[in-house]
Write a protein that holds these residues in place. Structure first.
Motif, PDB file in Angstrom:
ATOM      1  N   ILE A  65       0.858  -0.982  -0.070  1.00  0.00           N
ATOM      2  CA  ILE A  65       0.363  -0.133   0.002  1.00  0.00           C
ATOM      3  C   ILE A  65       1.226   1.457  -0.176  1.00  0.00           C
ATOM      4  CG2 ILE A  65      -0.426  -0.060   2.144  1.00  0.00           C
ATOM      5  CD1 ILE A  65      -2.992   1.241   1.888  1.00  0.00           C
ATOM      6  N   GLU A  66       2.025   1.330   0.857  1.00  0.00           N
ATOM      7  CA  GLU A  66       2.994   2.540   1.027  1.00  0.00           C
ATOM      8  C   GLU A  66       3.576   2.488  -0.592  1.00  0.00           C
ATOM      9  OE1 GLU A  66       4.741   2.573   4.909  1.00  0.00           O
ATOM     10  OE2 GLU A  66       5.531   0.695   4.210  1.00  0.00           O
ATOM     11  N   ILE A  67       3.684   1.583  -1.352  1.00  0.00           N
ATOM     12  CA  ILE A  67       4.413   1.504  -2.328  1.00  0.00           C
ATOM     13  C   ILE A  67       3.814   2.070  -3.581  1.00  0.00           C
ATOM     14  CG2 ILE A  67       5.740   0.287  -4.486  1.00  0.00           C
ATOM     15  CD1 ILE A  67       6.319  -1.643  -2.351  1.00  0.00           C
ATOM     16  N   SER A  68       2.440   1.447  -3.443  1.00  0.00           N
ATOM     17  CA  SER A  68       1.263   2.307  -4.600  1.00  0.00           C
ATOM     18  C   SER A  68       1.072   4.044  -4.559  1.00  0.00           C
ATOM     19  CB  SER A  68       0.199   1.487  -4.432  1.00  0.00           C
ATOM     20  OG  SER A  68      -0.051   0.182  -3.327  1.00  0.00           O
ATOM     21  N   LEU A  69       1.197   4.058  -2.887  1.00  0.00           N
ATOM     22  CA  LEU A  69       0.707   5.602  -2.782  1.00  0.00           C
ATOM     23  C   LEU A  69       2.294   6.688  -3.136  1.00  0.00           C
ATOM     24  CD1 LEU A  69      -0.758   5.343   0.575  1.00  0.00           C
ATOM     25  CD2 LEU A  69      -1.778   6.744  -0.326  1.00  0.00           C
ATOM     26  N   VAL A  70       3.012   5.477  -2.804  1.00  0.00           N
ATOM     27  CA  VAL A  70       4.465   6.511  -3.674  1.00  0.00           C
ATOM     28  C   VAL A  70       4.140   6.898  -5.457  1.00  0.00           C
ATOM     29  CG1 VAL A  70       6.357   6.631  -3.569  1.00  0.00           C
ATOM     30  CG2 VAL A  70       5.816   5.871  -1.686  1.00  0.00           C
ATOM     31  N   VAL A  71       3.768   5.839  -5.393  1.00  0.00           N
ATOM     32  CA  VAL A  71       4.142   5.546  -7.521  1.00  0.00           C
ATOM     33  C   VAL A  71       2.350   6.514  -7.393  1.00  0.00           C
ATOM     34  CG1 VAL A  71       3.746   4.854  -9.513  1.00  0.00           C
ATOM     35  CG2 VAL A  71       5.002   3.580  -7.720  1.00  0.00           C
ATOM     36  N   PHE A  72       1.747   6.542  -6.676  1.00  0.00           N
ATOM     37  CA  PHE A  72      -0.043   7.192  -7.296  1.00  0.00           C
ATOM     38  C   PHE A  72       0.463   8.822  -7.381  1.00  0.00           C
ATOM     39  CE2 PHE A  72      -2.551   3.750  -7.283  1.00  0.00           C
ATOM     40  CZ  PHE A  72      -3.204   3.896  -8.193  1.00  0.00           C
ATOM     41  N   THR A  73       1.635   8.938  -5.750  1.00  0.00           N
ATOM     42  CA  THR A  73       1.852  10.233  -5.916  1.00  0.00           C
ATOM     43  C   THR A  73       2.568  11.312  -6.571  1.00  0.00           C
ATOM     44  OG1 THR A  73       1.597  10.196  -3.506  1.00  0.00           O
ATOM     45  CG2 THR A  73       2.894  12.563  -3.911  1.00  0.00           C
ATOM     46  N   ILE A  74       3.440  10.287  -6.704  1.00  0.00           N
ATOM     47  CA  ILE A  74       4.739  10.685  -8.193  1.00  0.00           C
ATOM     48  C   ILE A  74       3.674  10.845  -9.771  1.00  0.00           C
ATOM     49  CG2 ILE A  74       7.034  10.122  -9.673  1.00  0.00           C
ATOM     50  CD1 ILE A  74       7.502   8.253  -7.136  1.00  0.00           C
ATOM     51  N   ILE A  75       3.405   9.784  -9.589  1.00  0.00           N
ATOM     52  CA  ILE A  75       2.596   9.991 -11.297  1.00  0.00           C
ATOM     53  C   ILE A  75       1.764  11.606 -11.063  1.00  0.00           C
ATOM     54  CG2 ILE A  75       0.650   9.453 -12.840  1.00  0.00           C
ATOM     55  CD1 ILE A  75       2.202   6.369 -12.471  1.00  0.00           C
ATOM     56  N   LEU A  76       0.599  11.819 -10.103  1.00  0.00           N
ATOM     57  CA  LEU A  76      -0.510  12.697 -10.002  1.00  0.00           C
ATOM     58  C   LEU A  76       0.292  13.596  -9.754  1.00  0.00           C
ATOM     59  CD1 LEU A  76      -2.888  11.578  -8.254  1.00  0.00           C
ATOM     60  CD2 LEU A  76      -3.296  12.086 -10.203  1.00  0.00           C
ATOM     61  N   SER A  77       1.468  13.986  -9.666  1.00  0.00           N
ATOM     62  CA  SER A  77       2.039  15.378  -8.833  1.00  0.00           C
ATOM     63  C   SER A  77       3.022  16.245 -10.525  1.00  0.00           C
ATOM     64  CB  SER A  77       3.061  15.576  -8.354  1.00  0.00           C
ATOM     65  OG  SER A  77       3.876  14.361  -8.580  1.00  0.00           O
TER      66      SER A  77
ATOM     67  N   SER B 296      -1.589  10.927   3.321  1.00  0.00           N
ATOM     68  CA  SER B 296      -2.509   9.145   3.730  1.00  0.00           C
ATOM     69  C   SER B 296      -0.646   8.746   4.000  1.00  0.00           C
ATOM     70  CB  SER B 296      -3.846   9.018   2.546  1.00  0.00           C
ATOM     71  OG  SER B 296      -2.732   9.333   1.109  1.00  0.00           O
ATOM     72  N   LEU B 297       0.012   8.823   2.877  1.00  0.00           N
ATOM     73  CA  LEU B 297       1.211   7.673   2.969  1.00  0.00           C
ATOM     74  C   LEU B 297       1.470   7.985   4.203  1.00  0.00           C
ATOM     75  CD1 LEU B 297       3.518   6.497   1.479  1.00  0.00           C
ATOM     76  CD2 LEU B 297       5.334   8.553   0.772  1.00  0.00           C
ATOM     77  N   ILE B 298       1.988   9.558   4.862  1.00  0.00           N
ATOM     78  CA  ILE B 298       2.872   9.544   6.162  1.00  0.00           C
ATOM     79  C   ILE B 298       2.053   8.381   7.747  1.00  0.00           C
ATOM     80  CG2 ILE B 298       3.033  11.099   8.328  1.00  0.00           C
ATOM     81  CD1 ILE B 298       3.697  13.455   5.177  1.00  0.00           C
ATOM     82  N   ALA B 299      -0.039   8.847   7.206  1.00  0.00           N
ATOM     83  CA  ALA B 299      -0.644   8.380   7.958  1.00  0.00           C
ATOM     84  C   ALA B 299      -0.565   6.644   7.717  1.00  0.00           C
ATOM     85  CB  ALA B 299      -1.442   8.772   7.200  1.00  0.00           C
ATOM     86  N   THR B 300      -0.538   6.114   6.459  1.00  0.00           N
ATOM     87  CA  THR B 300      -0.593   4.767   6.580  1.00  0.00           C
ATOM     88  C   THR B 300       0.800   3.910   7.401  1.00  0.00           C
ATOM     89  OG1 THR B 300      -0.593   5.102   3.879  1.00  0.00           O
ATOM     90  CG2 THR B 300      -0.736   3.064   4.551  1.00  0.00           C
ATOM     91  N   HIS B 301       1.753   5.136   7.175  1.00  0.00           N
ATOM     92  CA  HIS B 301       3.784   5.151   7.314  1.00  0.00           C
ATOM     93  C   HIS B 301       3.381   4.641   9.075  1.00  0.00           C
ATOM     94  CE1 HIS B 301       7.522   3.781   6.997  1.00  0.00           C
ATOM     95  NE2 HIS B 301       7.905   4.644   7.767  1.00  0.00           N
ATOM     96  N   GLY B 302       2.666   5.874   9.386  1.00  0.00           N
ATOM     97  CA  GLY B 302       2.675   6.129  10.681  1.00  0.00           C
ATOM     98  C   GLY B 302       2.022   4.662  11.785  1.00  0.00           C
ATOM     99  N   TRP B 303       1.146   4.243  11.120  1.00  0.00           N
ATOM    100  CA  TRP B 303      -0.101   3.599  11.281  1.00  0.00           C
ATOM    101  C   TRP B 303       0.952   2.507  11.339  1.00  0.00           C
ATOM    102  CZ3 TRP B 303      -1.973  -0.926   8.806  1.00  0.00           C
ATOM    103  CH2 TRP B 303      -2.777  -1.912   9.542  1.00  0.00           C
ATOM    104  N   LEU B 304       1.747   1.810  10.415  1.00  0.00           N
ATOM    105  CA  LEU B 304       2.422   0.803  10.363  1.00  0.00           C
ATOM    106  C   LEU B 304       2.922   0.915  11.213  1.00  0.00           C
ATOM    107  CD1 LEU B 304       2.682  -0.126   6.277  1.00  0.00           C
ATOM    108  CD2 LEU B 304       1.348  -1.233   7.769  1.00  0.00           C
ATOM    109  N   TYR B 305       4.158   2.086  11.269  1.00  0.00           N
ATOM    110  CA  TYR B 305       4.943   2.072  12.336  1.00  0.00           C
ATOM    111  C   TYR B 305       4.294   1.850  14.204  1.00  0.00           C
ATOM    112  CZ  TYR B 305       8.594   4.189  15.452  1.00  0.00           C
ATOM    113  OH  TYR B 305       9.698   4.773  16.594  1.00  0.00           O
ATOM    114  N   TYR B 306       3.286   2.126  14.179  1.00  0.00           N
ATOM    115  CA  TYR B 306       2.617   2.323  15.425  1.00  0.00           C
ATOM    116  C   TYR B 306       2.461   0.492  15.589  1.00  0.00           C
ATOM    117  CZ  TYR B 306      -1.585   2.397  18.352  1.00  0.00           C
ATOM    118  OH  TYR B 306      -2.271   2.346  19.456  1.00  0.00           O
TER     119      TYR B 306
END
Lengths: 231, 762
Positions: free
Chosen positions: B456-468, B488-498
């Protein structure tokens, strides 16, 4: 089979809008080409605003006689043609030469020429671009109509500033005496059709015509893909 | 729907079908495959086999790797015709063998086996994708005899050329001969470890292995050279399409390089990719870069569908894709190109150079950005200096060193003097780039520790790059959408970290480190303890680096609060050096027996607090878990029996880690009359029959026993009677040699056990 396989891996795209097509320029883009129809000036080929035939001389050509016998163009230099020519010339998309050349070849009905001659580029510009777009167009026409193409005899002596950024008078001055025929025997007593991509004021083709006439050409016609028209 | 769109779609489904069929077919091997004969009776030095080298030997430091297509095994009473490839490691650099040699050899053969830890490199799969299902080892003198040469003439002459090139590079007394060998003929085994580490720290290690990058640059350089050369003739330019001629003429040098590099799998791919682009240019479809790339991918996958699982495949294609997609968009963000006017302005050399440098930088950044999700997924660490170091290294090595070297090798048979001059120039340029790499490698914080990136993190990174990059013209959207994604990437990462750090369970993972011990304890709320670090008897194989560190990184672990060494012996301490050097270790506990050797130096240089513990040390509490030190006492015992024994108690659940204690150590524990009850016991000394005495087990009465041992280890651990002894006492027995990493999770009451290999292959 091979053709289909290639078509799968490299689907033929409309070279202008890059949509998948069967061949050449797509219908939508073709509709964006405004073909030049009569009535027009019998010499320089400029279309008239009035739609009433017949063709006649335009004011310009009455005022000052053009050196060439006549000039014709396929379409008006805007829309699809403008985009396509820019892509061909400035973005090196030489795959456009074929469909555009075919457009020109189809437009050309009478077949009363001995020789086709593309407007040459100067060596430095050629080096920069790697190809001469007028030659690429001329090659397609020559093959279709089985005409002789001479692209080596007529040469450009100086690197001139690009005509694009200049006004009418400056254009004439800019290209004065720039062209020369190297191999004098090539054009003696020949009917020559000069090929170029765009006709704007006719300064360039006029200069070429003078050089060809000096080299003994019997008659010089001008044929361009597009023409600038102020309507 | 337009037929035009359907046709390619149908065809793609068709091809996908072929891909999957291919994938399922690769699993079946012929009946006479050598894998099926590994249990045949053979002598102590292994099995006598005949076969042909289907590739030239690879050198790795002081070893050679041979790729052999086997055809016969010679047993005492009969010969058997077999088939199948063998990867054979030999403890010698000079084997005197090369491609096409038919040899008879003596080797201990086995099937390759993964350790079975989460986050590990799938070595077995990697070999299987290359058709290798059997590996072997020979360390005897005169382990083989050469029978005759049977290889294909063409390849033999290529191999001769490679060998000649190798000797030439050896003989020229170059400063960086080893690296030039890696760059030109693909022999990277002789590069010194220090140099290799330097490249790795700078995020430029990939330059040392010939890949798509090298082949691509060679294609690019030769295209540029030829195009400029052809441009000298006006007549050529007018008569022919010199771009097409130039494109076609890059194939010979590209093939020359590919063959010189040994035509390994990554080079084959690169050559296919270049060929696809050349075809595209010849067809006048050069602007359809995505199609060209897709065609190269399909062409490769048709022949070896499983290639998609290869990291090198994924990296090659994402890098090219990123360069095609990201670079022009970044560029247009930076400057607006004036379509016509710009072309005719006479640029000064300086500004042209500036443009080129910017473009190179953008390409470098794009490739790094695009590959970062793949890198994070496989390596758990993303080097951020890559963008800078590549910018400094790729132009020098790619555009100068490699082409100069290739010219040199091309002229080698014709004009040795010129070859020598060229290679020496290449060597000097290389010297300069290594110096620059050294500078970048010194910069601290050169990598981000990502852990095993979630999909999910990988997909978010890729979408962010493409969209921006793709919402051109819609400035507000261009800012808002990526911002939302980023949040949302930060949130996901944070949640996974948590989730990974704030749990109330205690988790213990017995890491599968081969013959040795290593266990990671994760206390509630994120404190961590590593008890022993495994170790191997092969000085070239660092278990810490190759097994323990990847496991820790895959969990996103960087800090270890306590590293515990039960006793200073290679199979417990060997892997700790790398961990202490590369992770943030806070405290180091050990029994103070004899001295720590090189570990001591590392501990001091990393200023880790060293604490000596023994059976009299005060217990302490870590996040609600009681840590007790049971052993050693002051009775003098040998190294194994002196192991530091600790017990962790979390509510109702307790675990004893007894190191390698044997009968005497167990006796001493009993004699001192300590309560030894524990629900989980790490079986002492890898399940040796000299440990786990009946009396000791009765005192501990474990419900769960975990054995940490190497698969088919030479000591025969774990001994069968010991396993039975535990079973008879009602304990469940788990073992890392067969089941891979054993993961135990407890909330202080219930215990849940997972076995990595069984989890993956139920």
């Amino acid at each position: 089979m091979l053709k289909n396989l290639l078509a799968f891996f490299f689907p033929p795209l409309c070279p202008v809008c890059e949509k998948v097509v069967n061949e050449g320029i797509c219908c939508t883009c073709l509709k964006g080409i405004r073909l030049i129809r009569g009535p027009l000036c019998t010499t320089c080929g400029v279309p008239f605003v009035s739609t009433v035939p017949p063709d006649h001389f335009c004011g310009e050509c009455i005022k000052k006689k053009k050196p060439f016998s006549y000039a014709r163009s396929v379409g008006i230099y805007d829309g699809t043609l403008l985009d396509a020519i820019h892509m061909l010339k400035y973005k090196g998309k030489t795959s456009l030469a074929r469909p555009l050349g075919m457009l020109m070849a189809d437009y050309l009905h009478e077949n009363d020429y001995d020789i086709l001659a593309p407007v040459p580029l100067h060596k430095t510009r050629l080096k920069e671009r790697g190809f001469n777009q007028s030659l690429l167009l001329g090659r397609v026409i020559a093959r279709k109509h089985n005409l002789h193409l001479d692209y080596l005899s007529l040469v450009r002596l100086r690197a001139t500033r690009p005509q694009v950024n200049l006004k009418g008078n400056e254009r004439t001055r800019n290209v004065r005496g720039v062209f020369e025929v190297r191999k004098a025997s090539s054009f003696i007593d020949k009917k020559v059709l000069l090929i170029d991509d765009v006709y704007t004021t006719g300064a360039t083709v006029s200069e070429c015509t003078s050089a060809l006439r000096k080299a003994g050409a019997r008659r010089v016609g001008v044929f361009t893909l597009a023409r600038v028209v102020d309507l | 729907m337009r037929w035009n769109y359907i046709k390619p779609a149908l065809a793609s489904f068709f091809i996908l079908g072929i891909v999957f069929i291919g994938a399922s077919l690769e699993g079946t091997l012929p009946e006479n495959h050598i894998k099926n004969f590994l249990n045949s009776k053979s002598g102590p030095l292994g099995m006598r086999v005949e076969g042909v080298l289907y590739r030239s030997p690879e050198r790795r430091l002081d070893k050679s790797k041979l790729y052999i297509e086997s055809d016969k095994i010679i047993l005492k009473d009969r010969d058997i015709d077999v088939s199948g490839k063998i990867l054979l490691t030999v403890d010698s650099l000079e084997t005197g063998l090369s491609y096409g040699d038919r040899i008879r050899f003596l080797a201990r053969l086995k099937e390759p086996r993964n350790f079975g830890n989460p986050g590990e490199f799938d070595y077995t799969g990697y070999l299987a994708r290359r058709g290798i299902y059997v590996i072997g080892h020979s360390n005897t003198e005169r382990w083989s005899i050469k029978l005759r040469e049977v290889g294909w003439r063409f390849w033999m002459s290529i191999e001769d050329l490679r060998e000649m090139a190798g000797r030439f590079l050896d003989g020229e007394e170059l400063n960086n001969g080893a690296i030039l060998k890696a760059l030109l003929i693909g022999q990277k085994g002789e590069i010194k470890r220090g140099v290799r580490d330097k490249f790795a720290r700078a995020g430029a290690a990939h330059i040392l292995a010939i890949s798509g990058l090298h082949i691509g640059i060679v294609a690019f350089v030769f295209y540029g050279l030829l195009y400029r050369l052809l441009r000298l003739s006006e007549r050529l330019m007018l008569t022919f399409d010199i771009r097409k001629i130039a494109a076609l003429s890059i194939m010979p040098p590209v093939l020359f390089y590919g063959l010189l590099a040994g035509f390994t799998v990554p080079t084959q791919r690169a050559v296919i990719m270049v060929t696809a682009f050349v075809i595209a240019i010849l067809l006048g479809r050069s602007k359809d870069t995505y199609n060209t790339l897709a065609m190269a991918a399909i062409a490769i996958l048709l022949f070896s569908p499983m290639a998609i699982l290869d990291v090198s495949f994924q990296l090659s294609f994402t890098a090219v894709l990123a360069i095609i997609y990201i670079t022009p968009r970044l560029r247009s963000l930076i400057k607006r190109e004036d379509e016509i006017g710009d072309k005719f302005e006479s640029h000064s050399i300086l500004s042209r150079l500036k443009d080129k440098a910017l473009l190179l930088f953008l390409i470098s950044v794009s490739a790094a950005l695009g590959t970062s999700p793949v890198v994070a997924y496989h390596f758990h660490v993303v080097p951020i200096m890559g963008g800078i170091s590549n910018l400094m290294v790729v132009p020098f090595i790619g555009f100068l060193v490699v082409p100069l070297g290739l010219f040199s090798l091309f002229f080698l048979p014709l004009w040795r003097g010129l070859a020598s001059i060229l290679i020496n120039i290449a060597d000097s340029i290389l010297e300069l780039s290594i110096w620059m790499i050294g500078l970048v490698a010194e910069i601290p914080f050169s990598a981000i520790w990502t852990g095993r990136a979630a999909v999910i993190e990988i997909s978010l990174v890729v979408f962010t790059i493409i969209l921006s990059l793709s919402l051109k013209g819609r400035r507000r959207l261009q800012l808002i959408l990526p911002a939302i994604l980023l949040v949302s990437l930060i949130a996901t990462h944070g949640w996974l970290y948590y989730r990974n750090n704030y749990y109330e369970d205690m988790k213990v993972t017995f890491i599968s480190v081969g013959q040795g011990d290593s266990a990671l304890v994760e206390f509630p709320y994120g404190r961590r303890m590593l008890i022993d670090g495994g170790g191997s008897y092969d000085p070239d194989y660092d278990i810490g680096k190759m097994v323990v560190a990847p496991f820790l990184r895959s969990k996103g672990i960087r800090r270890i609060d306590y590293v515990v060494l039960s006793h200073p012996q290679a199979d417990h301490a060997g892997g700790l050096g790398y961990i202490i050097k590369n992770f943030d270790v806070r405290e180091f506990w050990w029994n103070g027996d004899s001295d720590l050797g090189y570990l001591d130096r590392i501990l001091r240089s990393r200023s880790v607090e060293i604490k000596e513990k023994d059976g009299l040390s005060e217990p302490l509490e870590i996040s609600g878990v009681m840590v007790e030190f049971l052993h050693p006492s002051d009775t003098p015992l040998d190294v194994n029996n002196n192991s530091l024994v600790i017990r962790l108690t979390y509510k109702d659940v307790d675990i004893i880690f007894p190191g390698d204690i044997e009968e005497e150590g167990e006796g001493e524990l009993l004699r001192r009359g300590l309560g030894l009850k524990a629900s989980i016991l790490k079986v002492p000394h890898h399940g040796s029959r000299t440990s786990s005495t009946e009396r000791f087990l009765k005192a501990v009465r474990p419900d769960i026993a975990v054995i940490s041992a190497g698969f088919n280890n030479p000591f025969g651990f774990p001994h069968k009677e010991i396993i039975d002894r535990y079973r008879n006492l009602g304990a469940e027995v788990y073992r890392t040699d067969i089941e891979g990493a054993v993961h135990v999770k407890t909330d202080g009451k219930k215990i849940k056990v997972e076995r990595y290999l069984y989890h993956n292959h139920p």
